[in-house]
Motif scaffolding. Structure first.
Motif, PDB file in Angstrom:
ATOM      1  N   UNK A 327      44.898  27.771  47.871  1.00  0.00           N
ATOM      2  CA  UNK A 327      45.318  29.084  47.371  1.00  0.00           C
ATOM      3  C   UNK A 327      46.237  28.942  46.170  1.00  0.00           C
ATOM      4  N   UNK A 328      47.191  28.028  46.242  1.00  0.00           N
ATOM      5  CA  UNK A 328      48.119  27.836  45.120  1.00  0.00           C
ATOM      6  C   UNK A 328      47.362  27.466  43.846  1.00  0.00           C
ATOM      7  N   UNK A 329      46.377  26.604  43.963  1.00  0.00           N
ATOM      8  CA  UNK A 329      45.630  26.162  42.789  1.00  0.00           C
ATOM      9  C   UNK A 329      44.931  27.321  42.095  1.00  0.00           C
ATOM     10  N   UNK A 330      44.273  28.193  42.853  1.00  0.00           N
ATOM     11  CA  UNK A 330      43.493  29.260  42.234  1.00  0.00           C
ATOM     12  C   UNK A 330      44.353  30.447  41.825  1.00  0.00           C
ATOM     13  N   UNK A 331      45.474  30.650  42.494  1.00  0.00           N
ATOM     14  CA  UNK A 331      46.404  31.681  42.013  1.00  0.00           C
ATOM     15  C   UNK A 331      46.964  31.275  40.665  1.00  0.00           C
ATOM     16  N   UNK A 332      47.321  30.010  40.527  1.00  0.00           N
ATOM     17  CA  UNK A 332      47.822  29.512  39.243  1.00  0.00           C
ATOM     18  C   UNK A 332      46.731  29.549  38.175  1.00  0.00           C
ATOM     19  N   UNK A 333      45.509  29.271  38.567  1.00  0.00           N
ATOM     20  CA  UNK A 333      44.385  29.310  37.618  1.00  0.00           C
ATOM     21  C   UNK A 333      44.209  30.704  37.016  1.00  0.00           C
ATOM     22  N   UNK A 334      44.534  31.731  37.791  1.00  0.00           N
ATOM     23  CA  UNK A 334      44.425  33.099  37.294  1.00  0.00           C
ATOM     24  C   UNK A 334      45.594  33.538  36.437  1.00  0.00           C
ATOM     25  N   UNK A 335      46.571  32.651  36.210  1.00  0.00           N
ATOM     26  CA  UNK A 335      47.678  32.959  35.320  1.00  0.00           C
ATOM     27  C   UNK A 335      48.921  33.469  36.003  1.00  0.00           C
ATOM     28  N   UNK A 336      48.984  33.415  37.336  1.00  0.00           N
ATOM     29  CA  UNK A 336      50.177  33.864  38.061  1.00  0.00           C
ATOM     30  C   UNK A 336      50.967  32.652  38.523  1.00  0.00           C
ATOM     31  N   UNK A 337      52.160  32.508  37.988  1.00  0.00           N
ATOM     32  CA  UNK A 337      52.991  31.349  38.296  1.00  0.00           C
ATOM     33  C   UNK A 337      53.781  31.567  39.584  1.00  0.00           C
ATOM     34  N   UNK A 338      54.170  30.490  40.270  1.00  0.00           N
ATOM     35  CA  UNK A 338      54.976  30.618  41.482  1.00  0.00           C
ATOM     36  C   UNK A 338      56.329  31.262  41.186  1.00  0.00           C
ATOM     37  N   UNK A 339      56.934  31.836  42.231  1.00  0.00           N
ATOM     38  CA  UNK A 339      58.277  32.390  42.110  1.00  0.00           C
ATOM     39  C   UNK A 339      58.325  33.893  41.922  1.00  0.00           C
ATOM     40  N   UNK A 340      57.164  34.537  41.820  1.00  0.00           N
ATOM     41  CA  UNK A 340      57.147  35.987  41.643  1.00  0.00           C
ATOM     42  C   UNK A 340      56.668  36.674  42.921  1.00  0.00           C
ATOM     43  N   UNK A 341      56.959  37.962  43.021  1.00  0.00           N
ATOM     44  CA  UNK A 341      56.483  38.728  44.171  1.00  0.00           C
ATOM     45  C   UNK A 341      54.961  38.768  44.199  1.00  0.00           C
ATOM     46  N   UNK A 342      54.358  38.861  43.013  1.00  0.00           N
ATOM     47  CA  UNK A 342      52.890  38.893  42.955  1.00  0.00           C
ATOM     48  C   UNK A 342      52.298  37.592  43.497  1.00  0.00           C
ATOM     49  N   UNK A 343      52.901  36.471  43.128  1.00  0.00           N
ATOM     50  CA  UNK A 343      52.411  35.197  43.624  1.00  0.00           C
ATOM     51  C   UNK A 343      52.501  35.145  45.141  1.00  0.00           C
TER      52      UNK A 343
END
Length: 513
Positions: A327-343
């Motif tokens: 999940x972390x890999x593909x969330x980051x692939x979509x341009x959402x970095x860790x540390x946010x509420x959206x992430x």
């Protein structure tokens, strides 16, 4: 939308060639350190290196690779046939106020195959590097990435009449297929992607790629192909509110159902075996889930077995991730970095989705399926997780393995014992001894090409591989080795012949004739 105007594409290709807009020229222009930074998504080092340069390569690098607006007069000078207005007409840029604003990227991509080396140019939507970060649009058309290069390297290099590129994206698989195929049909459910695929075909001077709009096999109903290649939208995405469904990676189905559907439907679109020829071959990448204790490879095996069309199968799992890492890999692939509420919200949605199906791991790998005549003879599902020396160029190895398999399928043990073999040139042997002990504790055969496999061998097998020089058949060699080791000839032959079959398939050994 990109506009694939033939005359302008021809002009742009001529301009890029005249400017020397090539992969090696770009690397030379910004240097090794900046090139490595670009691989990590950082463009500042390259921009700093290019800052004082006004030559065409620097102008085009800033505009078309790094996504930085350039003065109109500089672009007109760098692209004298196309000009800034031509880029705008193609949908690759906008002009205004004496400046050219990029609306897409165009990047060179070198390749190497059995026919030689070359260079392509690929246009696609502005990526995270060129756009400066932030979430991607759901209809984003991806450029050439690691997965697409992997699949391009897996293509069997043997001739084919018709090839289907299912889910073509920017068109790299279609162009790769044209290296060995007479005709290519490229499909996608995204009109935007097909626009880029058409533009890229013309940009690379290929007018014989036919594009069709539609999902999966809908655009080719009732048709068969010698080869089907696909880097499908296999990424497992939660079907939940607020989770973006990127067209380039999300097929809109639950879990790994898209890959399951590909396996179920592909056989009907593979050319049936003909006189003296094997059936059509499909090659694609995919993800698969391990659920409730059932490994992903076992689930794929069941899909293949359930196919209404008999299929030979060779599936290689290259990687396995836990649900959080996936999940972390593909969330980051979509341009959402860790540390946010959206992430955090997206991560929770992914984990809820996996939990609902009892998913414990997600595998990634290569799938090769071939339409069989009668009962399938190839049923190989394996994990190859070590680094591969030929990554990105395994196609010739796969073709050799299939040829060896088909020959072996027609040979009983007597025929194999009568065959003359050679040890492949890339095979080496390593022997591991304890200090002061004469006999090795471990004998290891290592492969320098192909999948880079390593095989533990006993003295009998090591001696046989070392003796295969194309002179004596296997049977007499085994008999001589048995006498040398003072073991029973029949027992050693019974032990070694199955291992010889495996070494022929995996490329350690070759038929001498």
């Amino acid at each position: 939308m990109p506009h694939a105007d033939p005359a302008l594409c021809s002009a742009l290709a001529a301009d890029l060639a005249a400017a020397g807009f090539r992969s090696d020229a770009l690397r030379d222009a910004w240097g090794a350190e900046a090139d490595a930074a670009i691989g990590r998504g950082l463009r500042v080092p390259a921009l700093r290196t290019l800052a004082a340069r006004t030559d065409p390569v620097a102008t085009l690098a800033r505009l078309l690779v790094l996504g930085v607006p350039q003065p109109r007069d500089a672009v007109d000078a760098a692209l004298p046939r196309t000009g800034a207005d031509g880029l705008a007409t193609l949908g690759l840029a906008e002009t205004g106020g004496g400046e050219v604003q990029p609306r897409a990227i165009v990047r060179p991509q070198s390749y190497l195959d059995t026919e030689g080396t070359g260079e392509w140019w690929f246009a696609s939507d502005l990526d995270e590097l060129a756009a400066g970060g932030g979430p991607l649009a759901e209809d984003h058309v991806l450029g050439v990435g690691g997965a697409s290069l992997t699949l391009a390297g897996l293509h069997l290099p043997t001739p084919a009449r018709r090839v289907l590129d299912l889910g073509t994206g920017c068109g790299i698989q279609a162009l790769r297929a044209r290296r060995y195929a007479n005709a290519v049909v490229a499909t996608d459910l995204s009109e935007r992607a097909l626009g880029f695929a058409r533009l890229n075909a013309l940009l690379n001077r290929d007018e014989r790629i036919e594009t069709r709009l539609g999902s999966l096999f809908e655009p080719v109903t009732g048709e068969t192909f010698d080869r089907i290649v696909s880097n499908p939208p296999f990424v497992i995405t939660p079907r939940a509110t607020g989770v973006p469904g990127y067209e380039y990676r999300d097929g809109g189905l639950v879990g790994d159902a898209l890959v399951e559907r590909l396996v179920a439907d592909v056989g009907a679109h593979l050319a049936p075996p003909g006189a003296g020829s094997h059936g059509g071959v499909a090659q694609f990448l995919g993800n698969w889930e391990s659920r409730d204790g059932v490994p992903g490879l076992d689930r794929i095996r069941a899909w293949v077995a359930a196919s209404p069309v008999p299929l030979d199968a060779w599936v290689v799992e290259r990687e396995e991730l836990d649900p959080v890492s996936y999940a972390e890999m593909w969330i980051r692939d979509g341009g959402t970095a860790p540390g946010s509420e959206r992430h955090d919200a997206l991560l929770s949605a992914w984990l809820d989705d996996f939990g609902a199906r009892g998913v414990t791991a997600i595998g990634f790998g290569y799938v090769l399926l071939r339409r069989a005549e009668g009962r399938p003879t190839l049923d190989r599902f394996e994990r190859v997780t070590h680094p591969i020396p030929s990554e990105g160029g395994l196609g010739a190895h796969l073709a050799q393995a299939l040829e060896a398999h088909d020959r072996l399928a027609r040979m009983d043990d007597e025929a194999l014992a009568a065959a003359t073999l050679r040890t492949a040139a890339d095979v080496t042997e390593a022997r591991h001894h304890l200090p002061g002990v004469g006999d090795p504790q471990v004998i290891e055969l290592r492969q320098g090409a192909g999948f880079g496999r390593a095989v533990q061998a006993d003295p009998g097998l090591a001696a046989l591989v070392g003796a295969c020089d194309g002179d004596l058949p296997v049977g007499p060699l085994v008999a001589a080795i048995a006498d040398l080791l003072e073991v029973d000839r029949a027992a050693l032959r019974h032990e070694l012949l199955p291992r010889v079959r495996e070494l022929l398939f995996t490329g350690f050994l070759r038929f001498a004739a």
